[in-house]
Design an enzyme around this catalytic site. Structure first.
Site, PDB file in Angstrom:
ATOM      1  N   CYS A 237       2.996  -4.999   6.780  1.00 23.19           N
ATOM      2  CA  CYS A 237       2.664  -4.674   5.393  1.00 23.19           C
ATOM      3  C   CYS A 237       3.893  -4.143   4.651  1.00 23.19           C
ATOM      4  O   CYS A 237       4.935  -3.844   5.236  1.00 23.19           O
ATOM      5  CB  CYS A 237       1.547  -3.639   5.344  1.00 23.19           C
TER       6      CYS A 237
ATOM      7  N   HIS B  51       0.828  -1.215   0.000  1.00 25.26           N
ATOM      8  CA  HIS B  51       0.000   0.000   0.000  1.00 25.26           C
ATOM      9  C   HIS B  51       0.860   1.262   0.000  1.00 25.26           C
ATOM     10  O   HIS B  51       2.089   1.210   0.148  1.00 25.26           O
ATOM     11  CB  HIS B  51      -0.948  -0.008   1.189  1.00 25.26           C
TER      12      HIS B  51
END
Length: 339
Positions: free
Chosen positions: A228, A212
């Site tokens: 992440c 992301h």
């Protein structure tokens, strides 16, 4: 988009302590300009595995190393490691900064996405179009911090979403609550959303791992996330449009990479991941054995002092660690003729 042109013969002089013993002479891809998006290189067809060139930039009065790195597609740890001794917040106007934009391709299948965690870097091999050469695009990334490791293994892109909501997992909610900084159960799109404008979910069973963007780009290139993979906003905006759902994702841990460029052997060493598996004192011996195997049968002599220096320096910059055997025989013959 930072495009690369194959066939530019470039000599780049040594410009920073991390560049010691590096002779930058080659027929390589070189950037036209430092613009938003990833660096793209043609994958060598001759068996070589080193792409890119080392360049330099001159610091402006207001620059930090992070600013310079971002302009050139380089993350925090990369630019710091390549410029030891330089103040990251005040490098100084007129200071020459080494840009570590040469890479040994990871030892992994060249398909889909390859993420080398200790390198804090992602490589993307798009499908090869008929009649065209294979290319690789590369981007700096952030990965999971010590207690929130990014997992190792092969997965795929399960889904994609623009302007995603963020649903903090229970562990993150508890962490913020303990720190006196409680989070809502849903964070909508906007400047307070740490996912940024784009998110791609990995098909890992928990469903908690994403590639992301970010609302805190200064942390890109560090081991700071909750597992992440975080990218610069300008990079994820480009990357999101390139990568389809179901693209393979290979998450690897290769702190030491070995590769070839025009008959010369190179070693690229990165610091180990914090909180990762400690290979112990025998790691260097394992690296030596691997290098000896790679060099076996090649007309080169390995410079073990150069290998030791690159391994200890951990600059992340590929360092040449071999010389042609013919050259050494020639030197020896010349020495004997003078007796």
């Amino acid at each position: 988009m930072r495009h690369m042109i194959l066939g530019l013969h470039t000599f780049l002089r040594r410009s920073a302590p991390a560049a010691a013993a590096l002779l930058m002479l080659g027929s390589l891809s070189a950037p036209q300009a430092a613009q938003a998006g990833g660096m793209e290189y043609l994958v060598p067809e001759n068996g070589d595995t080193v792409v890119g060139v080392i360049t330099t930039a001159i610091a402006r009065h207001e620059d930090t190393l992070l600013d310079i790195g971002r302009r050139h597609g380089v993350g925090y740890e990369e630019i710091i490691a390549a410029n030891p001794g330089v103040d990251p917040w005040l490098p100084g106007e007129g200071r020459e900064i080494l840009i570590p934009s040469r890479y040994i391709l990871p030892d992994a299948p060249r398909e889909g996405i390859v993420v080398n965690l200790p390198e804090h870097r992602l490589y993307y091999y798009p499908p090869v179009k008929k009649g065209e050469r294979q290319v690789v695009r590369t981007y700096p990334i952030s990965t999971g911090k010590m207690d929130w490791k990014t997992p190792i293994g092969v997965t795929r892109i399960a889904s994609k979403q623009e302007k995603p909501n963020w649903y903090p997992p229970a562990s993150v909610l508890a962490e913020h609550e303990a720190n006196g900084d409680p989070l809502p159960k849903v964070v909508p799109p906007g400047p307070d959303n740490p996912l940024g404008e784009y998110a791609m979910r990995l098909a890992i069973p928990s469903g908690a791992y994403l590639i992301h963007g970010t609302n805190r780009p200064a942390g890109v290139g560090m081991q700071v996330t909750h597992g992440c993979i975080r990218m610069f906003p300008e990079d994820i905006a480009e990357f999101y449009g390139l990568v389809p759902v179901n693209t393979k994702v290979n998450l690897i841990d290769q702190p030491t990479k070995v590769g070839w460029l025009r008959g010369t052997l190179y070693v690229e060493r990165h610091a180990l991941l914090e909180g990762g598996n400690d290979p112990g004192p025998g790691e260097y011996g394992t690296v030596q054995s691997s290098i000896a195997t790679v060099a076996e049968g090649r007309p080169v002599a390995v410079d073990w002092d150069a290998v030791s220096h690159a391994f200890g320096l951990q600059s992340g910059v590929p360092a040449p660690v071999s010389t042609p055997k013919e050259k050494r025989r020639g030197v020896a013959a010349a020495s004997l003729s003078g007796l």
